[in-house]
Write a protein that holds these residues in place. Structure first.
Motif, mmCIF file in Angstrom:
data_model
loop_
_atom_site.group_PDB
_atom_site.id
_atom_site.type_symbol
_atom_site.label_atom_id
_atom_site.label_comp_id
_atom_site.label_asym_id
_atom_site.label_seq_id
_atom_site.Cartn_x
_atom_site.Cartn_y
_atom_site.Cartn_z
ATOM 1 N N ALA A 195 0.834 -1.211 0.000
ATOM 2 C CA ALA A 195 0.000 0.000 0.000
ATOM 3 C C ALA A 195 0.861 1.251 0.000
ATOM 4 N N PHE A 196 1.926 1.241 0.782
ATOM 5 C CA PHE A 196 2.834 2.390 0.830
ATOM 6 C C PHE A 196 3.451 2.636 -0.539
ATOM 7 N N LEU A 197 3.920 1.579 -1.199
ATOM 8 C CA LEU A 197 4.557 1.721 -2.505
ATOM 9 C C LEU A 197 3.569 2.223 -3.556
ATOM 10 N N HIS A 198 2.356 1.684 -3.534
ATOM 11 C CA HIS A 198 1.341 2.147 -4.479
ATOM 12 C C HIS A 198 1.049 3.634 -4.279
ATOM 13 N N LEU A 199 0.870 4.030 -3.045
ATOM 14 C CA LEU A 199 0.532 5.426 -2.751
ATOM 15 C C LEU A 199 1.670 6.361 -3.129
ATOM 16 N N ARG A 200 2.889 5.988 -2.781
ATOM 17 C CA ARG A 200 4.029 6.859 -3.086
ATOM 18 C C ARG A 200 4.256 6.969 -4.590
ATOM 19 N N ASN A 201 4.153 5.851 -5.305
ATOM 20 C CA ASN A 201 4.329 5.887 -6.758
ATOM 21 C C ASN A 201 3.255 6.739 -7.434
ATOM 22 N N PHE A 202 2.034 6.641 -6.909
ATOM 23 C CA PHE A 202 0.935 7.446 -7.455
ATOM 24 C C PHE A 202 1.216 8.941 -7.265
ATOM 25 N N GLU A 208 7.396 12.883 -12.123
ATOM 26 C CA GLU A 208 8.140 12.104 -13.117
ATOM 27 C C GLU A 208 7.760 12.528 -14.529
ATOM 28 N N PHE A 209 6.467 12.690 -14.782
ATOM 29 C CA PHE A 209 6.023 13.097 -16.113
ATOM 30 C C PHE A 209 6.487 14.518 -16.436
ATOM 31 N N PHE A 249 -0.280 19.492 -11.116
ATOM 32 C CA PHE A 249 -0.453 18.642 -9.939
ATOM 33 C C PHE A 249 0.850 18.368 -9.187
ATOM 34 N N SER A 250 1.968 18.490 -9.857
ATOM 35 C CA SER A 250 3.249 18.142 -9.247
ATOM 36 C C SER A 250 3.521 18.880 -7.930
ATOM 37 N N PRO A 251 3.419 20.206 -7.866
ATOM 38 C CA PRO A 251 3.676 20.896 -6.592
ATOM 39 C C PRO A 251 2.649 20.590 -5.505
ATOM 40 N N PRO A 255 4.303 18.057 -1.047
ATOM 41 C CA PRO A 255 4.213 18.075 0.417
ATOM 42 C C PRO A 255 3.694 16.759 1.002
ATOM 43 N N THR A 256 2.773 16.116 0.281
ATOM 44 C CA THR A 256 2.239 14.838 0.751
ATOM 45 C C THR A 256 3.312 13.756 0.712
#
Length: 298
Positions: A195-202, A208-209, A249-251, A255-256
């Motif tokens: 769950a942590f990895l999914h959330l962080r990658n999201f 990244e884009f 959306f990047s900025p 913070p999250t």
């Protein structure tokens, strides 16, 4: 008079070693957060769990340790600070330079390329391969284990850890099977951070884009590492007009991400969520502590 083949300055083996050194130096310069565990909350947690496992099973005072693939020395320094003498080995000069910024009392820094080393036979009470076996080509992984067994004292401990691909089937069983060729398990420490990895990658996706849209060389590098639908998806999202959306959306996400990386409480909460939802499919990291397998005489 020509040198023997093994000593030739441009032998195939020496060229392979130099290529490996250059490869990992580039990775350390380009993505230090991937190889330096102290750069992320997840990395810090893995280091803490690894150290706790070692400390709970042996007395570190005067322990002689070989840290294979030591990186910047997070575990090296922790073990030294608790009384161990450590030979810290890594192929990357960039990683070892970071280690050398610390106090090197009771630490010997060695640049060498795995799986072969120049370390002495049966010289160590503990051999560490922390999160390094996955960076070794599959055909050389058994050689790394044989090398670890060679330098380990007969009553010594062997610790090997690795990230587990949450999208692969039977990855943990495969890791266990390889280890069993040389070692018998005393204990496993398993982490569940799907769950942590999914959330962080999201949350990391917009950055990244955006980076790929703004940096052509980075974009081409990422595209070269992708294929099929993954490549098409990355291409669409790093071009206008979608790239403008991700730039917005990047900025908002940064913070999250920072809060996520700094909170052990959130990490542990998400680990409980992962186990509840996915059970064994949530396994993201495994630490193995064992001893050499005894030969059985019939």
């Amino acid at each position: 008079k020509s040198l023997p083949p093994a000593e030739a300055p441009f032998s195939k083996k020496s060229l392979e070693v130099e290529a490996t050194k250059a490869h990992f130096d580039r990775l350390w310069l380009r993505t230090p957060e991937k190889y330096d565990p102290l750069k992320t909350r997840l990395g810090k947690e893995r280091i803490q769990r690894t150290f706790h496992l070692i400390n709970s099973h042996m007395d570190l005072k005067n322990l002689r340790v070989a840290d294979l693939g030591c990186g910047s020395g997070a575990l090296t320094c922790m073990l030294r600070d608790h009384g161990a003498t450590v030979d810290a080995l890594d192929v990357s000069s960039v990683a070892l330079q970071k280690l050398c910024q610390n106090n090197l009392e009771n630490i010997k820094v060695i640049q060498d390329c795995l799986p072969d080393t120049r370390l002495q036979d049966k010289a160590y009470d503990l051999v560490l391969c922390a999160d390094v076996i996955g960076d070794i080509p599959v055909k050389l992984q058994r050689l790394l284990l044989s090398e670890s067994a060679r330098i380990l004292r007969s009553d010594g401990f062997f610790l090997c850890s690795t990230p587990i691909d949450i999208f692969s089937r039977n990855a943990l069983q495969h890791f266990s099977k390889i280890l069993s060729t040389e070692f018998t398990a005393l204990v496993w420490d398993i982490s569940y951070h799907r769950a942590f990895l999914h959330l962080r990658n999201f949350l990391q996706t917009p950055s990244e884009f955006t980076k790929a849209y703004q940096n052509l060389s980075y974009r081409n590098q990422e595209l070269n590492e992708r294929s099929g639908l993954s490549r098409l998806w990355f291409t669409l999202n790093t071009r206008a007009p979608l790239s403008y959306l991700w730039k917005y959306f990047s900025p908002i996400c940064k913070p999250t991400i920072k809060s996520l990386d700094n909170s052990r409480r959130i990490l542990l909460l998400l680990e409980k969520v992962s186990r509840l939802i996915w059970n064994q499919s949530a396994i993201s990291h495994a630490i193995f502590l064992g001893k050499q397998r005894r030969l059985v005489r019939h």
